[in-house]
Design a protein around this motif. Structure first.
Motif: not given
Length: 454
Positions: A299-301, A306-314, A324-334, A341-342
């Motif tokens: 999350l810090e990276v 300011q890059r998206k990070v891929y996470v699984s749906a689970s 999570l604060p918006p500054e982190y949650s907005c960077l998550l993508t499935t 970044l994964q």
């Protein structure tokens, strides 16, 4: 001699233990996620090894006391101190133990059943219910070695925990909400007549230390899993019990050679490494993590770059439960195509799994750089560096980084020196005898805690 069937195959993991610099003393401290980090991907061998360690380390009585440092029988090689002995995996295989003995199951040790109360901490299941007869339970955080035995059928009373932990227990384990009581950090509650205050443990999200104050008895500070830092000395509740509490301490890394650096230094090292490796646009970056835990690294990276990070749906469902604060949650993508970044399960940060991932993305990525955050990566073995080690095989690169959410040995000593507890009870690797006594001796040794010398 043939290995007994219940533990056959454990010998194959001897090399992994040796590469990690682990000694026989470390076996009781290893958790399920530690064994996955060491390469034991299959559930069966992990369960057999944990069962063997539990049977070997658990005392047979509920009022297990640590042995006074002056008692006889102390020897090095116990309590997380390196020393001679059989390799833990091989010893487990030779013992052929399939689970804890009947005597070990009859009662709970004091780091689970708190003396002077009818409260159980981080222990569930029928055996715990029968041994304690209690109706009040504390879950310090949502890691499997702490909620083991907890299922949707739990009806033995009420579980006290933080909001994040309660949300995950309900969401992931389907425990009914009526069995859960949310406790806010810093706000005391009465649990069976005992004043209980939860304090931030600086471990995984939602993790809490529990300060229990039974009437007419010394307070008990149960750290659960914890990473001590100097800011905790400003906590009013801890100041109030300093010098008069009994301390149940997370002793996962209670050995002098575990002196890994503070988390911010490791995060900065990883960020610098990502920037250095990003010259190649065909690089995929992987960050190992648990179901919950070690999120701070990726999350810090992602935030810094300011890059998206891929996470699984689970994984996304778990992260959404953390608030999570918006500054982190907005960077998550499935969408794995939207991020280089994964976040991946820690056990996948291995060369053979990375090779499969690279084949899957053939034509899009030609290199993988992966980060494996683990406190066990920082020891006195060869290749030790201050903040991380880089290993490369062809186009696959792994950084072993000493990022831990448990206290280092230095931090354990600092916690004990500041708290000055009346009694010190190790919660990890405690055999109720020489191993526990050696840990107590190390942590109470005179002089300034390591890292504070002039």
């Amino acid at each position: 001699m043939a290995v007994p069937a219940p533990t056959r195959g454990l010998e194959a993991h001897t090399a992994a233990f040796e590469r990690a610099g682990l000694t026989p003393a470390a076996l009781p401290a290893l958790r399920d996620h530690d064994l996955r980090e060491l390469g034991m991907v299959t559930l069966g061998p992990r369960r057999r090894l944990i069962a063997a360690a539990t049977a070997d380390a658990q005392p047979a009585c509920s009022d297990a006391q640590h042995v006074a440092p002056g008692d006889s029988g102390l020897r090095r090689g116990h309590g997380g101190v390196s020393g001679p002995g059989k390799h833990p995996v091989m010893a487990a295989a030779r013992r052929g133990i399939g689970g804890a003995s009947a005597s070990a199951r009859r009662a709970l040790p004091e780091w689970q059943a708190v003396p002077g109360t009818r409260i159980v901490v981080d222990r569930f299941g029928r055996a715990a219910e029968q041994a304690s007869g209690c109706r009040s339970w504390i879950l310090t955080h949502f890691h499997s070695d702490h909620y083991r035995g907890l299922t949707t059928r739990f009806k033995a009373g009420v579980i006290y925990c933080t909001l994040i932990t309660a949300t995950l227990v309900h969401q992931q384990l389907k425990v009914p909400w009526e069995r859960l009581r949310v406790v806010e950090l810093g706000r005391p509650v009465l649990v069976g007549g005992v004043r209980v205050t939860f304090l931030d443990a600086n471990h995984c999200p939602g993790a809490a230390m529990a300060l229990l104050e039974p009437p007419g008895r010394p307070p008990v500070l149960h750290t659960g899993d914890c990473r001590w830092h100097s800011g905790m000395a400003a906590e009013a509740a801890l100041v109030a019990v300093r010098g008069r509490c009994n301390l149940v301490l997370d002793t996962t890394y209670c050995a002098p050679h575990y002196t890994f650096p503070p988390q911010p230094q490791v995060v900065q090292f990883v960020l610098e490494a990502v920037r250095a490796e990003a010259f190649n646009p065909g690089t995929l970056f992987l960050f190992g993590c648990y179901t919950i835990g070690k999120e701070r690294l990726f999350l810090e990276v992602a935030r810094a770059l300011q890059r998206k990070v891929y996470v699984s749906a689970s994984k996304l469902r778990v992260l959404q439960a953390l608030g999570l604060p918006p500054e982190y949650s907005c960077l998550l993508t499935t969408n794995d195509k939207a991020a280089h970044l994964q976040a991946v399960p820690l056990w996948r940060v291995r060369l053979k799994h990375m090779a499969r991932i690279l084949r899957h993305y053939r034509g899009r990525y030609n290199t993988i750089v992966a980060f494996r955050p683990c406190g066990w990566a920082h020891n006195t073995g060869r290749g030790r560096t201050g903040r991380g080690r880089r290993r490369q095989e062809g186009t696959l690169i792994i950084y072993q980084v000493p990022y831990s959410e448990h206290s280092s040995f230095e931090e354990l000593r600092q916690a004990v020196a500041w708290l000055q507890p009346r009694r010190l009870v190790p919660s990890v690797g405690n055999d109720g005898g020489p191993r526990a006594a050696e840990m107590v001796r190390l942590l109470r040794a005179p002089g300034p805690p390591p890292g504070e010398e002039d």
